[in-house]
Design a protein around this motif. Structure first.
Motif, PDB file in Angstrom:
ATOM      1  N   THR A  21      13.078 -33.233  33.672  1.00 36.64           N
ATOM      2  CA  THR A  21      13.397 -33.143  35.099  1.00 36.64           C
ATOM      3  C   THR A  21      14.908 -33.125  35.231  1.00 36.64           C
ATOM      4  O   THR A  21      15.624 -33.583  34.322  1.00 36.64           O
ATOM      5  CB  THR A  21      12.838 -34.347  35.885  1.00 36.64           C
ATOM      6  OG1 THR A  21      13.531 -35.527  35.458  1.00 36.64           O
ATOM      7  CG2 THR A  21      11.332 -34.512  35.679  1.00 36.64           C
ATOM      8  N   PRO A  22      15.413 -32.648  36.352  1.00 30.20           N
ATOM      9  CA  PRO A  22      16.871 -32.662  36.532  1.00 30.20           C
ATOM     10  C   PRO A  22      17.463 -34.068  36.429  1.00 30.20           C
ATOM     11  O   PRO A  22      18.548 -34.243  35.869  1.00 30.20           O
ATOM     12  CB  PRO A  22      17.060 -32.085  37.938  1.00 30.20           C
ATOM     13  CG  PRO A  22      15.855 -31.231  38.167  1.00 30.20           C
ATOM     14  CD  PRO A  22      14.733 -31.929  37.434  1.00 30.20           C
ATOM     15  N   GLU A  23      16.732 -35.060  36.910  1.00 30.83           N
ATOM     16  CA  GLU A  23      17.231 -36.437  36.851  1.00 30.83           C
ATOM     17  C   GLU A  23      17.326 -36.929  35.409  1.00 30.83           C
ATOM     18  O   GLU A  23      18.309 -37.540  35.009  1.00 30.83           O
ATOM     19  CB  GLU A  23      16.338 -37.379  37.668  1.00 30.83           C
ATOM     20  CG  GLU A  23      16.343 -37.105  39.150  1.00 30.83           C
ATOM     21  CD  GLU A  23      15.425 -35.938  39.559  1.00 30.83           C
ATOM     22  OE1 GLU A  23      14.536 -35.518  38.778  1.00 30.83           O
ATOM     23  OE2 GLU A  23      15.622 -35.423  40.681  1.00 30.83           O
ATOM     24  N   ARG A  24      16.281 -36.663  34.619  1.00 27.76           N
ATOM     25  CA  ARG A  24      16.297 -37.086  33.207  1.00 27.76           C
ATOM     26  C   ARG A  24      17.362 -36.330  32.429  1.00 27.76           C
ATOM     27  O   ARG A  24      18.045 -36.908  31.587  1.00 27.76           O
ATOM     28  CB  ARG A  24      14.924 -36.889  32.568  1.00 27.76           C
ATOM     29  CG  ARG A  24      13.945 -37.967  32.993  1.00 27.76           C
ATOM     30  CD  ARG A  24      12.688 -37.875  32.204  1.00 27.76           C
ATOM     31  NE  ARG A  24      11.932 -36.722  32.684  1.00 27.76           N
ATOM     32  CZ  ARG A  24      10.690 -36.435  32.363  1.00 27.76           C
ATOM     33  NH1 ARG A  24      10.040 -37.202  31.517  1.00 27.76           N
ATOM     34  NH2 ARG A  24      10.072 -35.398  32.846  1.00 27.76           N
ATOM     35  N   GLN A  26      20.153 -35.157  33.617  1.00 27.83           N
ATOM     36  CA  GLN A  26      21.450 -35.705  34.011  1.00 27.83           C
ATOM     37  C   GLN A  26      21.705 -37.048  33.321  1.00 27.83           C
ATOM     38  O   GLN A  26      22.798 -37.290  32.804  1.00 27.83           O
ATOM     39  CB  GLN A  26      21.531 -35.867  35.525  1.00 27.83           C
ATOM     40  CG  GLN A  26      22.893 -36.371  35.974  1.00 27.83           C
ATOM     41  CD  GLN A  26      23.007 -36.459  37.488  1.00 27.83           C
ATOM     42  OE1 GLN A  26      22.044 -36.241  38.219  1.00 27.83           O
ATOM     43  NE2 GLN A  26      24.184 -36.779  37.964  1.00 27.83           N
ATOM     44  N   ARG A  27      20.704 -37.922  33.283  1.00 27.73           N
ATOM     45  CA  ARG A  27      20.863 -39.213  32.599  1.00 27.73           C
ATOM     46  C   ARG A  27      21.146 -39.014  31.115  1.00 27.73           C
ATOM     47  O   ARG A  27      21.991 -39.689  30.527  1.00 27.73           O
ATOM     48  CB  ARG A  27      19.617 -40.081  32.784  1.00 27.73           C
ATOM     49  CG  ARG A  27      19.555 -40.793  34.115  1.00 27.73           C
ATOM     50  CD  ARG A  27      18.502 -41.896  34.122  1.00 27.73           C
ATOM     51  NE  ARG A  27      17.175 -41.475  33.707  1.00 27.73           N
ATOM     52  CZ  ARG A  27      16.231 -40.988  34.514  1.00 27.73           C
ATOM     53  NH1 ARG A  27      16.483 -40.865  35.809  1.00 27.73           N
ATOM     54  NH2 ARG A  27      15.054 -40.642  34.056  1.00 27.73           N
ATOM     55  N   SER A  28      20.441 -38.082  30.514  1.00 28.95           N
ATOM     56  CA  SER A  28      20.637 -37.794  29.096  1.00 28.95           C
ATOM     57  C   SER A  28      22.054 -37.296  28.829  1.00 28.95           C
ATOM     58  O   SER A  28      22.733 -37.769  27.913  1.00 28.95           O
ATOM     59  CB  SER A  28      19.614 -36.753  28.623  1.00 28.95           C
ATOM     60  OG  SER A  28      19.798 -36.462  27.262  1.00 28.95           O
ATOM     61  N   GLN A  30      24.722 -37.775  30.658  1.00 32.39           N
ATOM     62  CA  GLN A  30      25.679 -38.865  30.901  1.00 32.39           C
ATOM     63  C   GLN A  30      25.749 -39.802  29.701  1.00 32.39           C
ATOM     64  O   GLN A  30      26.833 -40.226  29.305  1.00 32.39           O
ATOM     65  CB  GLN A  30      25.305 -39.631  32.168  1.00 32.39           C
ATOM     66  CG  GLN A  30      25.580 -38.862  33.436  1.00 32.39           C
ATOM     67  CD  GLN A  30      25.022 -39.553  34.679  1.00 32.39           C
ATOM     68  OE1 GLN A  30      24.130 -40.388  34.612  1.00 32.39           O
ATOM     69  NE2 GLN A  30      25.560 -39.172  35.829  1.00 32.39           N
TER      70      GLN A  30
END
Length: 119
Positions: A21-24, A26-28, A30
């Motif tokens: 997902t876009p959220e995962r 992005q977290r990855s 970062q």
């Protein structure tokens, strides 16, 4: 200080999990950037390397047989690499333990780089 290459390996399923997902994703990213910046700040990052495409080819043997995809005989994907500087293999291994790839099913292969001319 000697050079060591880190090869980042994971499975296709774990890659999908980390980037699904876009959220995962992005977290990855970062987490990766934070780890790379820490290596750089401490003087260990020699070459930031590059992410690698999943496609490719392998050429083997005297007959130069070409197989599609560099991972024809393995379920692992090699996703990229960086080059770090460390006193020895033990320190290079210790530095690799901060890699976000290790939060899932991934691994970091640590290989010394041969310095000097090959003769």
């Amino acid at each position: 200080m000697s050079g060591f290459i880190y090869l980042f390996r994971t499975t296709e399923a774990d890659q999908r999990e980390a980037m699904g997902t876009p959220e995962r994703a992005q977290r990855s990213m970062q987490a990766w950037l934070a780890w790379i910046r820490e290596l750089e700040a401490k003087g260990h990052l020699k070459d930031p390397g590059q992410p690698l495409e999943r496609s490719g080819a392998v050429v083997r043997g005297k007959k130069k047989v070409v197989t599609d995809g560099p991972y024809a005989e393995s379920k692992d994907l090699v996703l990229g690499f960086i080059v770090v500087e460390a006193k020895n293999l033990e320190q290079a291994v210790e530095l690799s333990k901060g890699c976000p790839m290790l939060e899932g099913a991934g691994s970091v292969e640590v290989r010394p780089v041969i310095e000097g001319p090959l003769s």
